[in-house]
Motif scaffolding. Structure first.
Motif, PDB file in Angstrom:
ATOM      1  N   LEU A 298       2.943   2.513   9.379  1.00 58.82           N
ATOM      2  CA  LEU A 298       4.172   1.885   8.883  1.00 58.82           C
ATOM      3  C   LEU A 298       3.904   0.699   7.967  1.00 58.82           C
ATOM      4  O   LEU A 298       4.834   0.112   7.418  1.00 58.82           O
ATOM      5  N   TYR A 299       2.640   0.360   7.775  1.00 60.31           N
ATOM      6  CA  TYR A 299       2.275  -0.702   6.845  1.00 60.31           C
ATOM      7  C   TYR A 299       2.036  -0.159   5.436  1.00 60.31           C
ATOM      8  O   TYR A 299       1.646  -0.917   4.544  1.00 60.31           O
TER       9      TYR A 299
ATOM     10  N   MET B  84       8.454   5.284   4.641  1.00 63.29           N
ATOM     11  CA  MET B  84       9.707   5.852   4.140  1.00 63.29           C
ATOM     12  C   MET B  84      10.026   7.158   4.847  1.00 63.29           C
ATOM     13  O   MET B  84      11.192   7.428   5.186  1.00 63.29           O
ATOM     14  N   ALA B  85       9.011   7.978   5.093  1.00 63.73           N
ATOM     15  CA  ALA B  85       9.235   9.226   5.822  1.00 63.73           C
ATOM     16  C   ALA B  85       9.742   8.930   7.234  1.00 63.73           C
ATOM     17  O   ALA B  85      10.694   9.564   7.712  1.00 63.73           O
ATOM     18  N   PHE B  86       9.127   7.972   7.891  1.00 70.00           N
ATOM     19  CA  PHE B  86       9.561   7.577   9.227  1.00 70.00           C
ATOM     20  C   PHE B  86      10.991   7.078   9.202  1.00 70.00           C
ATOM     21  O   PHE B  86      11.797   7.430  10.078  1.00 70.00           O
TER      22      PHE B  86
ATOM     23  N   PRO C 295       0.834  -1.202   0.000  1.00 69.59           N
ATOM     24  CA  PRO C 295       0.000   0.000   0.000  1.00 69.59           C
ATOM     25  C   PRO C 295       0.871   1.255   0.000  1.00 69.59           C
ATOM     26  O   PRO C 295       1.901   1.301   0.662  1.00 69.59           O
ATOM     27  N   MET C 296       0.451   2.267  -0.745  1.00 65.24           N
ATOM     28  CA  MET C 296       1.215   3.506  -0.792  1.00 65.24           C
ATOM     29  C   MET C 296       0.926   4.391   0.405  1.00 65.24           C
ATOM     30  O   MET C 296       1.838   4.988   0.973  1.00 65.24           O
ATOM     31  N   GLY C 297      -0.337   4.488   0.811  1.00 60.19           N
ATOM     32  CA  GLY C 297      -0.696   5.351   1.909  1.00 60.19           C
ATOM     33  C   GLY C 297      -0.591   6.817   1.531  1.00 60.19           C
ATOM     34  O   GLY C 297      -0.337   7.169   0.372  1.00 60.19           O
ATOM     35  N   GLU C 298      -0.783   7.689   2.499  1.00 59.28           N
ATOM     36  CA  GLU C 298      -0.705   9.129   2.282  1.00 59.28           C
ATOM     37  C   GLU C 298       0.665   9.654   2.696  1.00 59.28           C
ATOM     38  O   GLU C 298       1.361   9.048   3.503  1.00 59.28           O
ATOM     39  N   PHE C 299       1.044  10.793   2.132  1.00 63.01           N
ATOM     40  CA  PHE C 299       2.258  11.462   2.590  1.00 63.01           C
ATOM     41  C   PHE C 299       2.000  11.955   4.008  1.00 63.01           C
ATOM     42  O   PHE C 299       1.041  12.677   4.267  1.00 63.01           O
ATOM     43  N   LYS C 300       2.856  11.533   4.910  1.00 60.80           N
ATOM     44  CA  LYS C 300       2.668  11.895   6.311  1.00 60.80           C
ATOM     45  C   LYS C 300       4.029  12.078   6.950  1.00 60.80           C
ATOM     46  O   LYS C 300       4.902  11.209   6.849  1.00 60.80           O
ATOM     47  N   TYR C 301       4.220  13.215   7.623  1.00 61.57           N
ATOM     48  CA  TYR C 301       5.519  13.529   8.179  1.00 61.57           C
ATOM     49  C   TYR C 301       5.490  13.767   9.686  1.00 61.57           C
ATOM     50  O   TYR C 301       6.539  13.868  10.312  1.00 61.57           O
TER      51      TYR C 301
ATOM     52  N   THR D 233      11.210  10.096  -4.459  1.00 61.50           N
ATOM     53  CA  THR D 233      11.846  11.358  -4.832  1.00 61.50           C
ATOM     54  C   THR D 233      11.356  12.499  -3.950  1.00 61.50           C
ATOM     55  O   THR D 233      12.144  13.298  -3.429  1.00 61.50           O
ATOM     56  N   ASP D 234      10.049  12.586  -3.773  1.00 59.71           N
ATOM     57  CA  ASP D 234       9.465  13.668  -2.978  1.00 59.71           C
ATOM     58  C   ASP D 234       9.870  13.580  -1.506  1.00 59.71           C
ATOM     59  O   ASP D 234      10.177  14.600  -0.869  1.00 59.71           O
ATOM     60  N   ILE D 235       9.871  12.365  -0.956  1.00 61.23           N
ATOM     61  CA  ILE D 235      10.190  12.197   0.462  1.00 61.23           C
ATOM     62  C   ILE D 235      11.668  12.470   0.718  1.00 61.23           C
ATOM     63  O   ILE D 235      12.031  13.091   1.733  1.00 61.23           O
TER      64      ILE D 235
END
Length: 230
Positions: free
Chosen positions: A146-147, A153-155, A132-138, A186-188
């Motif tokens: 984390l699933y 990746m941000a974490f 799953p891609m999920g949402e961008f979250k920082y 790339t964005d993260i």
């Protein structure tokens, strides 16, 4: 007694994989592309590249042929830790939607020793497994987040910077991945100021770098690192 203890210590050191040259200490957080039997830590991690090699899947038969060993040799660095695990995803969701929290990048990132440089080479299995891609979250990333790839990746990048504040961090991205994985990575990376090395034209066998592919990866990684230093 003293001589006996010294002899034991020397024998133990001789049994460990060693690379010539000093310089910076490199740790690798990766998947199958960065494995080689006897050179991953812990040694219970699954590996793709083994001794003897499986001729059906690869022509890589010596550790010196791996991309990371070539990088170490060219740059005069030493190996601090190679925590790579074949089949692992960045996030906790792996193939067939199974729970990969045992081997995921976000789980293993705490075990990299005391590196000067960290190279993360991941995202390939997240793409292949359809994680799953999920949402961008920082901020406020919860265990359930984390699933999914994006928050995981941000974490991962934030946690690596926190755990190893003095280490230079790089992210290597395979070619041929799903566009959403490539763009998200790339964005993260841009968000956290982590240099991203986007691989191109890597020669592969059974989806994994062969001898030529390993050389191509080493070329591109070294070019990026040396290019930023000048």
């Amino acid at each position: 007694m003293k001589r006996f203890l010294i002899a034991i210590a020397m024998a133990a050191m001789a049994a460990l994989p060693a690379l010539a040259g000093g310089g910076l200490r490199l740790s690798i957080l990766g998947d199958s592309y960065s494995t080689f039997e006897g050179w991953v830590r812990p040694d219970t991690n699954l590996v793709w590249y083994s001794v003897p090699r499986d001729a059906r899947h690869t022509d890589v038969e010596r550790v010196e042929q791996t991309w990371w060993h070539q990088v170490l040799s060219r740059l005069g660095w030493s190996l601090e830790a190679n925590n790579s695990y074949s089949g692992s995803t960045v996030c906790n969701t792996g193939y067939r939607g199974e729970d990969y929290s045992h081997e995921s990048f976000v789980t293993r990132l705490t075990r990299l020793g005391s590196p000067d440089v960290i190279i993360v080479f991941g995202g390939t299995n997240d793409s292949w497994a359809g994680s799953p891609m999920g949402e961008f979250k920082y901020e406020g990333i919860a265990p359930a987040d984390l699933y999914s790839f994006r928050p995981a990746m941000a974490f991962m990048l934030a946690r690596l910077k926190e755990l190893y504040p003095k280490a230079k961090l790089w992210f290597v991205l395979n070619d041929g991945l799903k566009p959403e994985v490539e763009q998200s990575a790339t964005d993260i990376c841009a968000r956290y100021g982590v240099p991203l090395i986007r691989l191109k034209g890597v020669s592969k066998k059974s989806g994994h770098p062969d001898i030529e592919g390993m050389r191509q990866i080493a070329d591109q990684v070294c070019a990026a690192i040396e290019g930023q230093e000048h």
